[in-house]
Design an enzyme around this catalytic site. Structure first.
Site, PDB file in Angstrom:
ATOM      1  N   ASP A  31       0.862  -1.179   0.000  1.00 11.30           N
ATOM      2  CA  ASP A  31       0.000   0.000   0.000  1.00 11.30           C
ATOM      3  C   ASP A  31       0.898   1.229   0.000  1.00 11.30           C
ATOM      4  O   ASP A  31       1.864   1.294   0.769  1.00 11.30           O
ATOM      5  CB  ASP A  31      -0.883  -0.019   1.254  1.00 11.30           C
ATOM      6  CG  ASP A  31      -2.015   0.985   1.210  1.00 11.30           C
ATOM      7  OD1 ASP A  31      -1.741   2.182   0.937  1.00 11.30           O
ATOM      8  OD2 ASP A  31      -3.162   0.587   1.462  1.00 11.30           O
ATOM      9  N   ILE A  32       0.614   2.214  -0.857  1.00 10.68           N
ATOM     10  CA  ILE A  32       1.458   3.411  -0.908  1.00 10.68           C
ATOM     11  C   ILE A  32       1.092   4.418   0.189  1.00 10.68           C
ATOM     12  O   ILE A  32       1.776   5.426   0.355  1.00 10.68           O
ATOM     13  CB  ILE A  32       1.457   4.089  -2.298  1.00 10.68           C
ATOM     14  CG1 ILE A  32       0.060   4.529  -2.697  1.00 10.68           C
ATOM     15  CG2 ILE A  32       2.073   3.148  -3.339  1.00 10.68           C
ATOM     16  CD1 ILE A  32       0.037   5.405  -3.946  1.00 10.68           C
ATOM     17  N   HIS A  95     -10.376  -5.457  -2.420  1.00  8.00           N
ATOM     18  CA  HIS A  95      -8.993  -5.526  -1.971  1.00  8.00           C
ATOM     19  C   HIS A  95      -8.960  -5.841  -0.487  1.00  8.00           C
ATOM     20  O   HIS A  95      -9.728  -5.306   0.298  1.00  8.00           O
ATOM     21  CB  HIS A  95      -8.191  -4.264  -2.289  1.00  8.00           C
ATOM     22  CG  HIS A  95      -8.792  -2.971  -1.833  1.00  8.00           C
ATOM     23  ND1 HIS A  95      -9.937  -2.418  -2.373  1.00  8.00           N
ATOM     24  CD2 HIS A  95      -8.386  -2.105  -0.883  1.00  8.00           C
ATOM     25  CE1 HIS A  95     -10.198  -1.270  -1.793  1.00  8.00           C
ATOM     26  NE2 HIS A  95      -9.272  -1.056  -0.862  1.00  8.00           N
ATOM     27  N   HIS A  97      -6.755  -5.790   2.892  1.00 11.83           N
ATOM     28  CA  HIS A  97      -5.618  -5.150   3.547  1.00 11.83           C
ATOM     29  C   HIS A  97      -5.009  -6.174   4.502  1.00 11.83           C
ATOM     30  O   HIS A  97      -5.737  -6.777   5.298  1.00 11.83           O
ATOM     31  CB  HIS A  97      -6.079  -3.945   4.376  1.00 11.83           C
ATOM     32  CG  HIS A  97      -6.650  -2.833   3.573  1.00 11.83           C
ATOM     33  ND1 HIS A  97      -5.932  -1.707   3.258  1.00 11.83           N
ATOM     34  CD2 HIS A  97      -7.882  -2.674   3.027  1.00 11.83           C
ATOM     35  CE1 HIS A  97      -6.697  -0.895   2.561  1.00 11.83           C
ATOM     36  NE2 HIS A  97      -7.890  -1.459   2.405  1.00 11.83           N
TER      37      HIS A  97
END
Length: 147
Positions: A31-32, A95, A97
């Site tokens: 994750d950015i 998505h 996490h």
């Protein structure tokens, strides 16, 4: 795949990512905007807006990879827990996490923050009757139906 979806574009290789796993059906990348270092996203390569739309096979692939990833994140970051959450708040593409948990509020809800960041407040419990009504409705909806 959606032509404009951010994660579809990442899955197609149009947008660079820091991939940690690339499979035929799923892709995992850092994750950015991580909650903690190592925060990884796992996405299906095919576009699904909601996690309940995933096939059982793809959902299993995501969970299996998340377990493997969790074991390695624990070793790297020396944490006791790693969380896996399907959220989908910012990008309408399934998505998961996967986040190493360093603090009780790394993955939390405002309900747990009544006592501030250093505390961990339990949200109020609904009355037993309300819980039973909800459980009954879910049991009925989940029960196998005759053909």
């Amino acid at each position: 795949m959606s032509h404009e979806c951010l994660f579809c574009r990442i899955a197609r290789g149009e947008i660079a990512c820091h991939a940690v796993y690339e499979g035929d059906a799923i892709l995992a990348f850092l994750d950015i905007h991580p909650i903690r270092p190592g925060h990884t996203l796992i996405i299906p390569r095919e576009h699904y807006p909601w996690f309940e739309d995933l096939s059982a096979t793809v959902a299993t692939d995501i969970t299996t990879l998340a377990q493997r990833l969790a074991r390695n994140l624990k070793a790297i970051y020396r944490v006791e827990r790693v969380a896996m959450v399907y959220a989908g708040m910012h990008v309408r593409h399934v998505h998961a996490h996967v986040v190493p948990i360093h603090h009780a509020h790394d993955i939390t809800s405002a309900s747990y923050l009544k006592d501030g960041l250093d505390g961990f407040s339990m949200p109020p419990s609904p009355p037993a009757q309300e819980l039973e009504e909800t459980a009954k409705e879910l049991r009925e909806r989940l029960a196998p139906r005759a053909p």
